[in-house]
Design an enzyme around this catalytic site. Structure first.
Site, PDB file in Angstrom:
ATOM      1  N   ASP A  31       0.878  -1.169   0.000  1.00 28.61           N
ATOM      2  CA  ASP A  31       0.000   0.000   0.000  1.00 28.61           C
ATOM      3  C   ASP A  31       0.912   1.214   0.000  1.00 28.61           C
ATOM      4  OD1 ASP A  31      -3.212   0.430   1.296  1.00 28.61           O
ATOM      5  OD2 ASP A  31      -1.860   2.123   0.950  1.00 28.61           O
ATOM      6  N   ILE A  52       1.700  -0.072  -6.541  1.00 31.32           N
ATOM      7  CA  ILE A  52       1.525  -1.279  -7.374  1.00 31.32           C
ATOM      8  C   ILE A  52       2.381  -1.208  -8.645  1.00 31.32           C
ATOM      9  CG2 ILE A  52      -0.734  -2.027  -6.569  1.00 31.32           C
ATOM     10  CD1 ILE A  52      -2.011  -0.514  -8.917  1.00 31.32           C
ATOM     11  N   SER A 114     -16.791  -2.775  -9.168  1.00 28.05           N
ATOM     12  CA  SER A 114     -17.846  -1.941  -8.571  1.00 28.05           C
ATOM     13  C   SER A 114     -19.133  -1.983  -9.370  1.00 28.05           C
ATOM     14  CB  SER A 114     -17.330  -0.498  -8.531  1.00 28.05           C
ATOM     15  OG  SER A 114     -18.362   0.397  -8.191  1.00 28.05           O
ATOM     16  N   TYR A 138     -14.523   7.031 -12.611  1.00 29.00           N
ATOM     17  CA  TYR A 138     -14.268   5.952 -11.642  1.00 29.00           C
ATOM     18  C   TYR A 138     -14.863   4.642 -12.158  1.00 29.00           C
ATOM     19  CZ  TYR A 138     -15.010   2.971  -7.601  1.00 29.00           C
ATOM     20  OH  TYR A 138     -15.053   1.884  -6.761  1.00 29.00           O
ATOM     21  N   LYS A 142     -12.934   1.070 -13.505  1.00 26.71           N
ATOM     22  CA  LYS A 142     -13.196  -0.285 -12.989  1.00 26.71           C
ATOM     23  C   LYS A 142     -13.604  -1.213 -14.140  1.00 26.71           C
ATOM     24  CE  LYS A 142     -12.265   0.245  -8.642  1.00 26.71           C
ATOM     25  NZ  LYS A 142     -11.291  -0.576  -7.929  1.00 26.71           N
ATOM     26  N   ASN A 167     -23.173  -1.312  -2.103  1.00 29.63           N
ATOM     27  CA  ASN A 167     -22.765  -0.318  -1.093  1.00 29.63           C
ATOM     28  C   ASN A 167     -22.212  -0.979   0.173  1.00 29.63           C
ATOM     29  OD1 ASN A 167     -24.556   1.089  -3.017  1.00 29.63           O
ATOM     30  ND2 ASN A 167     -24.111   2.819  -1.687  1.00 29.63           N
ATOM     31  N   ALA A 282     -24.915  14.869  -8.652  1.00 32.33           N
ATOM     32  CA  ALA A 282     -24.781  14.482 -10.067  1.00 32.33           C
ATOM     33  C   ALA A 282     -24.358  13.021 -10.184  1.00 32.33           C
ATOM     34  CB  ALA A 282     -23.763  15.379 -10.752  1.00 32.33           C
TER      35      ALA A 282
HETATM   36  N1  UFG Z   1     -26.114  10.385   0.243  1.00 27.40           N
HETATM   37  C1  UFG Z   1     -26.670  11.496   0.861  1.00 27.40           C
HETATM   38  N2  UFG Z   1     -25.852  12.242   1.655  1.00 27.40           N
HETATM   39  C2  UFG Z   1     -24.539  11.935   1.882  1.00 27.40           C
HETATM   40  C3  UFG Z   1     -23.988  10.805   1.237  1.00 27.40           C
HETATM   41  C4  UFG Z   1     -24.801  10.060   0.421  1.00 27.40           C
HETATM   42  O1  UFG Z   1     -27.849  11.801   0.691  1.00 27.40           O
HETATM   43  O2  UFG Z   1     -23.849  12.665   2.628  1.00 27.40           O
HETATM   44  C5  UFG Z   1     -26.973   9.558  -0.611  1.00 27.40           C
HETATM   45  C6  UFG Z   1     -26.475   9.484  -2.031  1.00 27.40           C
HETATM   46  O3  UFG Z   1     -26.995  10.536  -2.791  1.00 27.40           O
HETATM   47  C7  UFG Z   1     -26.974   8.119  -2.463  1.00 27.40           C
HETATM   48  C8  UFG Z   1     -26.931   7.282  -1.173  1.00 27.40           C
HETATM   49  O4  UFG Z   1     -26.906   8.233  -0.119  1.00 27.40           O
HETATM   50  O5  UFG Z   1     -28.310   8.231  -2.867  1.00 27.40           O
HETATM   51  C9  UFG Z   1     -25.711   6.397  -1.082  1.00 27.40           C
HETATM   52  O6  UFG Z   1     -24.558   7.184  -1.338  1.00 27.40           O
HETATM   53  P1  UFG Z   1     -23.058   6.690  -1.059  1.00 27.40           P
HETATM   54  O7  UFG Z   1     -22.160   7.820  -1.433  1.00 27.40           O
HETATM   55  O8  UFG Z   1     -22.969   6.137   0.308  1.00 27.40           O
HETATM   56  O9  UFG Z   1     -22.897   5.486  -2.063  1.00 27.40           O
HETATM   57  P2  UFG Z   1     -23.096   5.479  -3.667  1.00 27.40           P
HETATM   58  O10 UFG Z   1     -24.309   4.650  -3.914  1.00 27.40           O
HETATM   59  O11 UFG Z   1     -23.014   6.794  -4.289  1.00 27.40           O
HETATM   60  O12 UFG Z   1     -21.729   4.789  -4.035  1.00 27.40           O
HETATM   61  C10 UFG Z   1     -21.566   3.442  -4.191  1.00 27.40           C
HETATM   62  C11 UFG Z   1     -20.100   3.101  -3.986  1.00 27.40           C
HETATM   63  C12 UFG Z   1     -19.256   3.727  -5.064  1.00 27.40           C
HETATM   64  C13 UFG Z   1     -19.788   3.374  -6.407  1.00 27.40           C
HETATM   65  C14 UFG Z   1     -21.245   3.752  -6.510  1.00 27.40           C
HETATM   66  C15 UFG Z   1     -21.848   3.339  -7.820  1.00 27.40           C
HETATM   67  O13 UFG Z   1     -19.691   3.537  -2.729  1.00 27.40           O
HETATM   68  O14 UFG Z   1     -17.936   3.246  -4.967  1.00 27.40           O
HETATM   69  O15 UFG Z   1     -21.966   3.105  -5.486  1.00 27.40           O
HETATM   70  O16 UFG Z   1     -22.935   4.138  -8.132  1.00 27.40           O
HETATM   71  F1  UFG Z   1     -19.117   4.033  -7.386  1.00 27.40           F
END
Ligand code: UFG
Length: 322
Positions: A31, A52, A114, A138, A142, A167, A282
């Site tokens: 790492d 890596i 992902s 991102y 992947k 998630n 977004a």
């Molecule tokens: N959310 C909020 N407030 C926050 C954080 C998140 O309302 O402070 C909402 C987001 O809009 C989303 C949900 O909570 O609707 C989950 O958000 P996360 O950021 O926890 O997770 P994501 O679904 O955006 O992300 C996950 C993975 C990413 C991956 C993505 C694919 O963590 O690595 O799914 O869409 F890229």
């Protein structure tokens, strides 16, 4: 088995390392600590502070039988602002790693892919044969590695497994008493942010979008406990054979809305979670839920820890961190 774990000082990498050690494997962690924490590398693993891209001169001395590859940039928003960083680290870096594995006869790789490879899904639950149309660099990075793994497996006889996470949440308490959890300097994920808002001095949580076409207007996601996720990695080390590349979703198959997650955080912590409702973020699809049939069939795996457990374990970790 003697396993190389790249990114073993990060969230998922440290939990997988702890579980590999508990299952009796030997682990070598590399790492570069760009986002990971040296003290997150579990006791019992050999640790090298290395990128890596710099493994080639040393890998031959380590007698590695399989690699599990986590080391990557993983912030969707940052990837939109700085795509070069994602293509260079996640794609170019991984190709360098694959070539080193190949040069030193490491026959097997498990890759941290992902759900972001699918983008806006055409159907839910999402199966692995669905179209991949990532909506961020991102996700593109992947997907590019998933494609490369298929080619490397077919042409060079490697065995490859891409695990597509939905998630990930929760934390692990090892038998040693040490805990492994999410410690991102820039925290974008819902559960840790909601827990911080629940903690006394927390800022209110920004809830991104309440006008989605879902039951309560907020996004629906498929949450998976990091310990269940890690268990799937240990199983993935023994599936498939030379020339095969398997792509496997890791999710529970059940979706929860942001509001349902916040209710769970309130129940588990016994505290209020102050919320400000703001515009959509977004690139957030309305609903992402996995079909996990392939994981069940191929890995003999099924998640056993529910959302309440994830929130409870993340809360305990958060409090131990202070
Ligand atoms: N959310 C909020 N407030 C926050 C954080 C998140 O309302 O402070 C909402 C987001 O809009 C989303 C949900 O909570 O609707 C989950 O958000 P996360 O950021 O926890 O997770 P994501 O679904 O955006 O992300 C996950 C993975 C990413 C991956 C993505 C694919 O963590 O690595 O799914 O869409 F890229």
């Amino acid at each position: 088995m003697r396993v190389l774990v790249t990114g073993g000082a990060g969230y998922v990498g440290s939990v997988v390392t702890a579980q590999l050690l508990a299952a009796g494997h030997e682990v070598v962690v590399v790492d570069d600590l760009s986002t990971g924490h040296a003290d997150a590398v579990p006791q019992g693993a050999v640790f090298h502070n290395l990128s890596i891209a710099a493994l080639d001169p040393v890998l031959g001395d380590w007698n590695i039988e399989a690699a599990i590859h986590f080391a990557a940039k993983s912030l969707v928003g940052e990837s939109v602002r700085e795509p070069a960083l994602y293509w260079r680290n996640n794609v170019v870096g991984t190709i360098a790693l694959l070539d080193s594995l190949r040069a030193h006869g490491v026959p097997r790789i498990v890759f941290s892919s992902s759900a972001a490879t699918y983008g806006e899904p055409e159907q839910v639950p999402i199966r692995e044969d669905q179209a991949t149309r990532p909506t961020s660099p991102y996700g593109s990075s992947k997907l590019a590695v998933d494609l490369a793994l298929g080619d490397y497996a077919r042409s060079y006889g490697m065995t490859a497994v891409s695990l597509r996470y939905f998630n990930v949440a929760g934390a692990m308490r090892a038998t040693s008493g040490v805990s492994y959890g999410e410690r991102h300097d820039t925290e974008t994920h819902l559960i840790p942010n909601a827990l911080r808002a629940a903690a006394a001095a927390g800022e209110p949580l920004s809830l991104f979008g309440t006008d989605y076409p879902t039951d309560d207007g907020t996004c629906v996601r498929d949450y998976i406990h990091v310990v269940d996720l890690a268990d799937a990695h240990v199983r993935a080390l023994t599936v498939g054979g030379p020339g095969e590349h398997h792509i496997v979703n890791l999710g529970s198959g059940t979706g929860y809305s942001v509001r349902q997650v916040l209710d769970t955080v309130r129940e588990v912590t016994g505290r209020d979670v102050p919320v400000v409702e703001v515009a959509r973020r977004a690139g957030d699809p309305a609903v992402l839920v996995a079909s996990n049939e392939r994981a069940v069939g191929l890995l003999g795996w099924a998640p056993t820890r529910d959302l309440t457990q994830m929130v409870a374990d993340a809360w305990e970790f958060e409090q131990r961190q202070g």
